[in-house]
Enzyme design. Structure first.
Site, short mmCIF file in Angstrom:
data_model
loop_
_atom_site.label_atom_id
_atom_site.label_comp_id
_atom_site.label_asym_id
_atom_site.label_seq_id
_atom_site.Cartn_x
_atom_site.Cartn_y
_atom_site.Cartn_z
N ASP A 93 21.99 45.24 23.58
CA ASP A 93 22.86 45.91 24.55
C ASP A 93 24.17 46.21 23.85
O ASP A 93 24.62 45.40 23.02
CB ASP A 93 23.11 44.87 25.67
CG ASP A 93 23.49 45.48 27.00
OD1 ASP A 93 22.99 46.57 27.31
OD2 ASP A 93 24.29 44.86 27.72
N TYR A 118 28.19 46.35 23.09
CA TYR A 118 29.33 45.54 23.51
C TYR A 118 29.93 46.15 24.77
O TYR A 118 30.00 47.38 24.90
CB TYR A 118 30.39 45.50 22.41
CG TYR A 118 29.95 44.82 21.13
CD1 TYR A 118 29.49 43.51 21.13
CD2 TYR A 118 30.04 45.48 19.90
CE1 TYR A 118 29.11 42.87 19.94
CE2 TYR A 118 29.67 44.86 18.71
CZ TYR A 118 29.21 43.55 18.74
OH TYR A 118 28.84 42.93 17.58
N PHE A 130 25.78 45.93 16.75
CA PHE A 130 26.59 44.86 16.14
C PHE A 130 27.92 45.35 15.55
O PHE A 130 28.75 44.54 15.15
CB PHE A 130 25.80 44.10 15.06
CG PHE A 130 24.59 43.39 15.61
CD1 PHE A 130 24.75 42.23 16.35
CD2 PHE A 130 23.32 43.90 15.43
CE1 PHE A 130 23.63 41.56 16.88
CE2 PHE A 130 22.21 43.27 15.96
CZ PHE A 130 22.36 42.09 16.68
N HIS A 144 18.99 34.76 16.91
CA HIS A 144 20.05 35.76 17.09
C HIS A 144 21.37 35.21 16.53
O HIS A 144 21.63 34.01 16.62
CB HIS A 144 20.19 36.08 18.58
CG HIS A 144 20.99 37.31 18.86
ND1 HIS A 144 22.37 37.30 18.87
CD2 HIS A 144 20.61 38.58 19.13
CE1 HIS A 144 22.79 38.53 19.15
NE2 HIS A 144 21.74 39.32 19.32
#
Length: 226
Positions: free
Chosen positions: A67, A69, A80, A189
């Site tokens: 998803d 930020y 990321f 993760h």
């Protein structure tokens, strides 16, 4: 909102089936309403940054996020990554920590991963938009079908691609990758909640090792400071 016009033509070609689907038309309608009535990230012009910076022909590595930020100014269309001037979020700080241990990475003062994208690292999120401060608010609206189609298109490439899947959500997508030429690297993760299953997994050096095995160019993971 005509999403198709924002997608680079080379990607339009390989994604034509999903772009013509009723589900994609419903996604366009949903996003028009969301952008009009809510604060949505990333901005429209950054929706397909990953596809723009990494042409289909150039994809050598795919790093899958979940998803975008959901804080102001953070998301800019690369999983990321954050724009320069924005403090790197905790997951990215942990990625930097692993890079330092794995390949001697020097941690920059920014969190912009454009340098990777320009070398063929497709920084893809499974869902490409989110409402401000509401994580997963745009899940199950049609993005997953679109990004699954991207993964499947990359799987069709004849040359080796390294798929990096971090965390249980990303690892579920392994079923879409079945070309024997490809390599899938899985681990926990990098978020603080599961980082102990991420640190020490050495995905960056392993990626370069399996690319070099096929005489393919490796990735320069070091990010320029400027």
């Amino acid at each position: 909102m005509n999403l198709r016009d924002l997608i680079p033509s080379d990607w339009q070609t390989v994604l034509s089936e999903v772009l013509d689907s009723p589900r994609f038309a419903a996604l366009e309608k949903f996003l028009s309403e969301q952008y009009e009535n809510h604060t949505v990230y990333p901005p429209r012009e950054d929706l397909f940054t990953a596809l723009r910076l990494t042409p289909y022909e150039n994809v050598r590595v795919l790093i899958l996020g979940q998803d975008p930020y959901h804080g102001a100014g953070q998301a800019h269309g690369l999983s990321f990554s954050v724009k320069k001037g924005i403090t790197p979020p905790p997951s990215l700080k942990n990625i930097y920590k692993e890079l330092k241990e794995d390949v001697g990475f020097k941690v920059p003062k920014h969190g912009n991963l454009t340098h990777w994208a320009e070398q063929g690292v497709l920084l893809l999120n499974a869902v490409l938009t989110v409402r401000e401060a509401e994580p997963n608010s745009h899940a199950n609206q049609g993005w997953e079908e679109f990004t699954d189609a991207i993964i499947q298109a990359v799987n069709r490439k004849g040359e080796r691609v390294v798929f990096i899947l971090w965390g249980s959500y990303a690892r579920k997508k392994k079923k879409l990758i079945h070309g024997p030429q490809h390599v899938v690297l899985e681990s926990g993760h990098p978020s603080p909640l599961s980082v102990k299953h991420f640190l020490g997994s050495r995905p960056f050096s392993r990626t370069n090792a399996v690319l070099a095995e096929q005489n393919l160019p490796t990735i320069d993971w070091q990010l320029p400071e400027g």
